[in-house]
Write a protein that holds these residues in place. Structure first.
Motif, short mmCIF file in Angstrom:
data_model
loop_
_atom_site.label_atom_id
_atom_site.label_comp_id
_atom_site.label_asym_id
_atom_site.label_seq_id
_atom_site.Cartn_x
_atom_site.Cartn_y
_atom_site.Cartn_z
N ILE A 159 35.74 43.36 45.29
CA ILE A 159 35.44 42.54 44.11
C ILE A 159 35.13 43.43 42.91
N ALA B 187 38.06 42.47 40.74
CA ALA B 187 37.72 41.18 40.13
C ALA B 187 36.98 41.30 38.80
N ALA C 55 39.57 37.01 40.14
CA ALA C 55 38.35 36.80 40.94
C ALA C 55 38.40 35.53 41.79
N ILE D 292 38.27 35.53 45.94
CA ILE D 292 37.13 34.88 46.58
C ILE D 292 37.58 33.70 47.43
N LEU E 242 29.54 34.38 45.04
CA LEU E 242 30.34 35.60 44.97
C LEU E 242 30.85 35.88 43.56
N GLU E 243 31.16 34.82 42.83
CA GLU E 243 31.68 35.02 41.48
C GLU E 243 30.55 35.25 40.47
N ALA F 165 30.15 39.22 41.29
CA ALA F 165 31.14 39.75 40.34
C ALA F 165 30.55 39.92 38.95
#
Length: 321
Positions: free
Chosen positions: A49, A53, A81, A85, A116-117, A121
């Protein structure tokens, strides 16, 4: 993918995030993080990531003299991204673990994708912006912990006009309503982007909102609802007192001892690798002396903790259901 690693690795960001969500009683989010932590490929995915990302982009701003200033900043690559994901989350959902934990499946994708984003990220991008005011900022949203609870704010008069017909009208009345508007009032969603999509000819006056509707499902427990209201009360109170309507749209628990149990698992594997015949006894002694813990956990309990984590790791990392 190695199903039973000798050591469970948790990076500093993950450790801090887990402790923060645990302190804030975000048990659903902690449940999601448990699955991610026990994935043997999670740390590799975080590295991916960070590399793929986030990207640099150029922004333009005005200087004090009116001149144009161009500079490059790191930010989430919103094209790449979500794809990375989504592929990873889908792969996790194929594990045997989810066939045995159907309740988790209902909200795993929703929470893990956001986490996760936005938490990972986004923090990776912020960290790359050295010296920036957000360089050490990590985004945390308590609202993601409640995918089973939603709230909406409505004008009182309009609310009762729609919902009285929906819930208190007789069969004949409901039939006429559906014939007139093409659907029954209970099928009309008021809130968010649907707020203005009222039946043709229906006019909504802009007035002081006096109704807050909170919708929950059958997975919601009393303690969770109370926690949700406590965290959202400022927003609820503000909207109920604002001058115009808002246009917003089994007990869930996780082990508060997860990080401790991971330390136990890692220590057990370390002693086992070093050739000790009774690694559980060694871990027992270590826990008694370790300043962070100084607790007594019987060797048979230690073996059970290690065994359960090993089993869970294997299920989480198995693709076939």
């Amino acid at each position: 993918m190695k199903n039973n690693p000798e050591k469970i690795i948790i990076d500093d960001l993950s450790n801090g995030l887990y402790r923060t969500h645990l302190d804030r009683k975000n048990h659903r989010i902690c449940n999601i993080m448990r699955v991610l932590f026990l994935r043997s490929d999670f740390q590799d995915f975080l590295t991916r990531i960070e590399k793929e990302a986030v990207h640099q982009t150029e922004i333009t701003s005005k200087g004090s003299d009116g001149s144009e200033i161009k500079r490059k900043i790191w930010t989430i690559d919103f094209r790449k991204a979500p794809v990375l994901i989504r592929e990873y989350v889908d792969e996790i959902c194929e594990s045997r673990y989810f066939s045995k934990n159907e309740g988790l499946t209902n909200y795993f994708s929703y929470i893990s994708s956001f986490l996760l984003e936005q938490s990972y990220a986004d923090s990776f991008a912020n960290h790359k912006n050295k010296g920036g005011i957000f360089s050490n900022v990590v985004f945390i949203d308590d609202g993601q912990n409640y995918p089973n609870i939603s709230k909406g704010f409505f004008d009182q008069e309009t609310f009762w006009k729609v919902f009285e017909g929906a819930f208190y009208g007789d069969a004949e009345h409901n039939k006429k309503i559906k014939e007139k508007y093409g659907r029954h009032p209970s099928e009309i969603i008021i809130g968010g982007s649907k707020y203005d999509e009222l039946p043709k000819g229906h006019k909504m006056e802009m007035s002081r909102p006096k109704i807050c509707q909170i919708v929950i499902d059958d997975t919601t427990e009393k303690s969770e609802l109370i926690d949700y209201i406590n965290k959202n009360w400022g927003d609820i109170e503000m909207h109920l007192k604002s001058l115009r309507p808002s246009r917003k749209e089994k007990r869930i628990t996780t082990s508060s001892n997860l990080l401790r149990d991971i330390d136990i698992f890692n220590k057990y594997q370390e002693y086992k690798k070093d050739g000790y015949k009774n690694p559980d006894v060694k871990v027992y002694s270590w826990l008694m002396k370790e300043p962070q813990y100084q607790i007594e956990i019987e060797p048979n309990t230690i073996r059970k903790i290690v065994s359960l984590l090993s089993k869970e790791i294997k299920e989480i990392n198995t693709k076939n259901k």
